[in-house]
Scaffold this active site. Structure first.
Site, PDB file in Angstrom:
ATOM      1  N   ARG A 169      -2.494   7.401   1.205  1.00  0.00           N
ATOM      2  CA  ARG A 169      -2.530   8.283   1.943  1.00  0.00           C
ATOM      3  C   ARG A 169      -1.868   9.041   2.422  1.00  0.00           C
ATOM      4  NH1 ARG A 169      -8.356   6.394   3.312  1.00  0.00           N
ATOM      5  NH2 ARG A 169      -7.679   4.890   3.877  1.00  0.00           N
ATOM      6  N   ARG A 226      -5.361  12.769  -6.161  1.00  0.00           N
ATOM      7  CA  ARG A 226      -6.680  11.840  -6.013  1.00  0.00           C
ATOM      8  C   ARG A 226      -7.476  13.292  -5.787  1.00  0.00           C
ATOM      9  NH1 ARG A 226      -9.455   9.487  -0.309  1.00  0.00           N
ATOM     10  NH2 ARG A 226      -8.536  11.003  -0.070  1.00  0.00           N
ATOM     11  N   ARG A 265       0.586  -1.201   0.025  1.00  0.00           N
ATOM     12  CA  ARG A 265       0.047   0.097   0.063  1.00  0.00           C
ATOM     13  C   ARG A 265       1.040   1.225  -0.018  1.00  0.00           C
ATOM     14  NH1 ARG A 265      -5.534   0.487   1.908  1.00  0.00           N
ATOM     15  NH2 ARG A 265      -6.624  -2.012   0.472  1.00  0.00           N
ATOM     16  N   ASP A 277      -7.222  -1.351  -7.123  1.00  0.00           N
ATOM     17  CA  ASP A 277      -7.659  -1.559  -6.138  1.00  0.00           C
ATOM     18  C   ASP A 277      -7.661  -3.285  -6.609  1.00  0.00           C
ATOM     19  OD1 ASP A 277      -7.758  -1.079  -2.932  1.00  0.00           O
ATOM     20  OD2 ASP A 277      -9.929  -2.229  -4.051  1.00  0.00           O
ATOM     21  N   TYR A 316     -15.573 -10.450  -0.657  1.00  0.00           N
ATOM     22  CA  TYR A 316     -16.369  -8.954  -0.835  1.00  0.00           C
ATOM     23  C   TYR A 316     -17.996  -9.371  -1.793  1.00  0.00           C
ATOM     24  CZ  TYR A 316     -12.663  -6.056   1.114  1.00  0.00           C
ATOM     25  OH  TYR A 316     -12.098  -5.645   1.949  1.00  0.00           O
TER      26      TYR A 316
HETATM   27  O1  CP3 Z   1       0.465   1.177  -3.656  1.00  0.00           O
HETATM   28  C1  CP3 Z   1      -0.308  -0.325  -3.502  1.00  0.00           C
HETATM   29  O2  CP3 Z   1      -0.277  -1.075  -2.432  1.00  0.00           O
HETATM   30  C2  CP3 Z   1      -1.523  -0.097  -4.560  1.00  0.00           C
HETATM   31  C3  CP3 Z   1      -2.260   0.000  -4.762  1.00  0.00           C
HETATM   32  C4  CP3 Z   1      -3.166  -1.120  -3.460  1.00  0.00           C
HETATM   33  C5  CP3 Z   1      -5.184  -0.398  -3.405  1.00  0.00           C
HETATM   34  N1  CP3 Z   1      -5.659  -1.308  -2.487  1.00  0.00           N
HETATM   35  C6  CP3 Z   1      -4.839   0.932  -3.350  1.00  0.00           C
HETATM   36  C7  CP3 Z   1      -6.034   1.787  -2.642  1.00  0.00           C
HETATM   37  C8  CP3 Z   1      -3.649  -2.344  -3.782  1.00  0.00           C
HETATM   38  C9  CP3 Z   1      -2.442  -3.242  -4.285  1.00  0.00           C
HETATM   39  C10 CP3 Z   1      -4.833  -3.066  -2.968  1.00  0.00           C
HETATM   40  C11 CP3 Z   1      -5.341  -4.434  -2.342  1.00  0.00           C
HETATM   41  C12 CP3 Z   1      -6.750  -4.018  -1.937  1.00  0.00           C
HETATM   42  N2  CP3 Z   1      -7.753  -3.503  -1.268  1.00  0.00           N
HETATM   43  C13 CP3 Z   1      -6.673  -4.866  -0.683  1.00  0.00           C
HETATM   44  C14 CP3 Z   1      -5.465  -6.185  -0.904  1.00  0.00           C
HETATM   45  C15 CP3 Z   1      -4.494  -5.754   0.314  1.00  0.00           C
HETATM   46  C16 CP3 Z   1      -4.575  -5.510   1.551  1.00  0.00           C
HETATM   47  O3  CP3 Z   1      -4.482  -4.685   2.416  1.00  0.00           O
HETATM   48  O4  CP3 Z   1      -4.846  -6.463   2.147  1.00  0.00           O
HETATM   49  C17 CP3 Z   1      -7.599  -5.204  -0.586  1.00  0.00           C
HETATM   50  C18 CP3 Z   1      -8.563  -6.008   1.036  1.00  0.00           C
HETATM   51  C19 CP3 Z   1      -7.916  -4.032  -0.997  1.00  0.00           C
HETATM   52  C20 CP3 Z   1      -9.699  -3.250  -0.717  1.00  0.00           C
HETATM   53  C21 CP3 Z   1      -9.505  -2.268  -0.310  1.00  0.00           C
HETATM   54  N3  CP3 Z   1      -9.463  -0.306  -1.089  1.00  0.00           N
HETATM   55  C22 CP3 Z   1     -10.140  -1.474   0.744  1.00  0.00           C
HETATM   56  C23 CP3 Z   1     -10.209  -2.246   2.171  1.00  0.00           C
HETATM   57  C24 CP3 Z   1      -9.884  -0.278   1.431  1.00  0.00           C
HETATM   58  C25 CP3 Z   1     -10.333   0.497   1.648  1.00  0.00           C
HETATM   59  C26 CP3 Z   1      -9.556   0.714   3.211  1.00  0.00           C
HETATM   60  C27 CP3 Z   1      -9.538   2.659   3.509  1.00  0.00           C
HETATM   61  O5  CP3 Z   1      -8.446   2.680   4.408  1.00  0.00           O
HETATM   62  O6  CP3 Z   1     -10.530   3.337   3.330  1.00  0.00           O
HETATM   63  C28 CP3 Z   1      -9.457   0.036  -0.246  1.00  0.00           C
HETATM   64  C29 CP3 Z   1      -9.659   1.231  -1.042  1.00  0.00           C
HETATM   65  C30 CP3 Z   1      -7.351   1.807  -1.644  1.00  0.00           C
HETATM   66  N4  CP3 Z   1      -7.331   1.196  -2.340  1.00  0.00           N
HETATM   67  C31 CP3 Z   1      -7.379   2.455  -0.790  1.00  0.00           C
HETATM   68  C32 CP3 Z   1      -5.895   2.383  -1.567  1.00  0.00           C
HETATM   69  C33 CP3 Z   1      -4.113   3.548  -1.974  1.00  0.00           C
HETATM   70  C34 CP3 Z   1      -7.699   3.586  -0.058  1.00  0.00           C
HETATM   71  C35 CP3 Z   1      -8.040   4.361  -0.886  1.00  0.00           C
HETATM   72  C36 CP3 Z   1      -8.650   6.246  -0.973  1.00  0.00           C
HETATM   73  O7  CP3 Z   1      -8.986   6.601  -0.146  1.00  0.00           O
HETATM   74  O8  CP3 Z   1      -7.611   7.057  -1.102  1.00  0.00           O
END
Ligand code: CP3
Length: 341
Positions: A25, A34, A21, A71, A149
């Protein structure tokens, strides 16, 4: 490329490092882009901007690999499930999957995978702009995590809806998992054709399942995807990251290169069980990044355990949004310094 060399078990001048990740943010530069995109999903759908945030952590934090910005949930989204990111609640699917008809109504195979054009475009732009020394990582969610999901409709603490399906109608669950797996195979294949150098499979909800259920409903699909990719692209390293299954390691095998160790599994245990067969990735507890002292203590300890190499440094799960950029940079440069050979 130091990162892919390490994935293949070759000797490298230091242990390469990246952060799960890492594009997110905690980076003010990410928040800027963003804002320009309007929201998170628009950002995923706009290749020029998604490529820009993909490269930010390489330039700002100094990691050895970029991970394409997207994502895991864009896959069910393109299969036909309407996806929303609700503030404070995370991802939400409007109409979760309940019946065989619901599953039959979703797009499958190449048809779904070929709709993810914005991901492939992001990869092409990012790979072109990235230095030849740095790897570009592609990724997917594991079928189990994606299907969770799709059935629950959102994140869950108890997994009761998806587990009810597993224990009352396992055939239907397998029907869904197979459909998702088939899409994921083509999805990873398209990512590789677009230019990624490595792929990672995130199984974030692995720990929800008891061992026998994990093997049946998740791991066998991951293994199947790995075999498919390896048979067609033997040179592309595969990283698997099943989070929270440290007590199942005796049963882990398959055609992949790197095993991602989560922060709850001691690195020494992972090394004992898997270190001869796989390169290990991980596994600092992400919250240690709140303190330089705590970071240093852990980096030294992991570096000592993995002093013979066969290791890629990372956190044991994703970086949190309120970590300081300075501490993330400190982690990366410390790893490079202490693992120098
Ligand atoms: O930098 C990286 O690793 C690449 C980008 C990436 C994102 N999501 C961006 C993201 C990757 C590899 C993911 C994978 C992902 N997404 C997973 C598996 C990895 C893990 O952490 O277990 C899962 C379970 C998700 C599903 C998901 N997407 C969730 C639960 C959320 C909300 C999380 C939160 O804290 O709000 C997201 C959104 C998300 N995906 C964000 C980012 C940067 C935050 C979105 C934002 O507000 O900008």
């Amino acid at each position: 490329m130091i990162f892919t060399d390490a994935c293949k078990g070759k000797k490298t001048p230091y242990t390469p490092v990246w952060i799960m990740r890492q594009a997110g943010r905690y980076l003010p530069e990410y928040m800027e882009v963003r804002k320009k995109a309007g929201n998170f999903l628009n950002l995923c759908h706009t290749p020029e901007l998604a490529a820009e945030v993909t490269l930010q952590p390489v330039d700002i934090v100094g990691v050895d690999a970029a991970i394409m910005f997207s994502d895991i949930l864009v896959v069910p989204n393109e299969m036909g499930m309407k996806l929303d990111f609700v503030k404070g609640e995370g991802p939400v699917f409007e109409k979760p999957v309940k019946t065989k008809d619901d599953i039959d109504g979703l797009l499958g195979d190449k048809e779904a995978a070929d709709k993810l054009t914005y991901v492939y475009e992001t990869i092409k732009i990012a790979r072109e702009k990235l230095s030849d020394e740095k790897a570009l990582i592609g990724f997917t969610g594991a079928p189990w995590t994606l299907a969770t999901y799709m059935v629950e409709g959102q994140g869950t603490k108890t997994y009761n809806i998806v587990k009810k399906l597993i224990y009352t109608d396992p055939k239907l669950m397998h029907y869904l998992l197979q459909k998702v797996s088939d899409v994921v195979k083509y999805y990873l294949e398209n990512q590789i054709k677009s230019g990624v150098n490595v792929v990672q499979i995130f199984d974030s909800w692995a720990a929800a399942l008891e061992k026998s259920a994990y093997m049946e409903f998740s791991w066998r699909y991951i293994k199947d995807i790995c075999s498919y990719i390896k048979s067609k692209y033997p040179e592309i390293p595969i990283i698997v990251f099943p989070k929270g299954i440290g007590t199942y390691l005796d049963d882990i095998d398959g055609d992949f290169d790197v095993f991602g160790v989560d922060w709850g599994t001691p690195m020494s245990l992972a090394k004992e069980k898997l270190g001869d067969r796989y390169i290990l990735q991980g596994n600092m507890e992400p919250c240690r990044l709140y303190s330089k002292e705590a970071t240093k203590e852990c980096v030294m300890s992991i570096a000592d355990t993995m002093k013979d190499g066969r290791h890629i440094f990372n956190l044991g799960h994703g970086i949190l949004p309120d970590v300081s950029v300075e501490n993330a940079k400190f982690f990366v440069s410390l790893v490079k310094e202490v693992t120098k050979r």
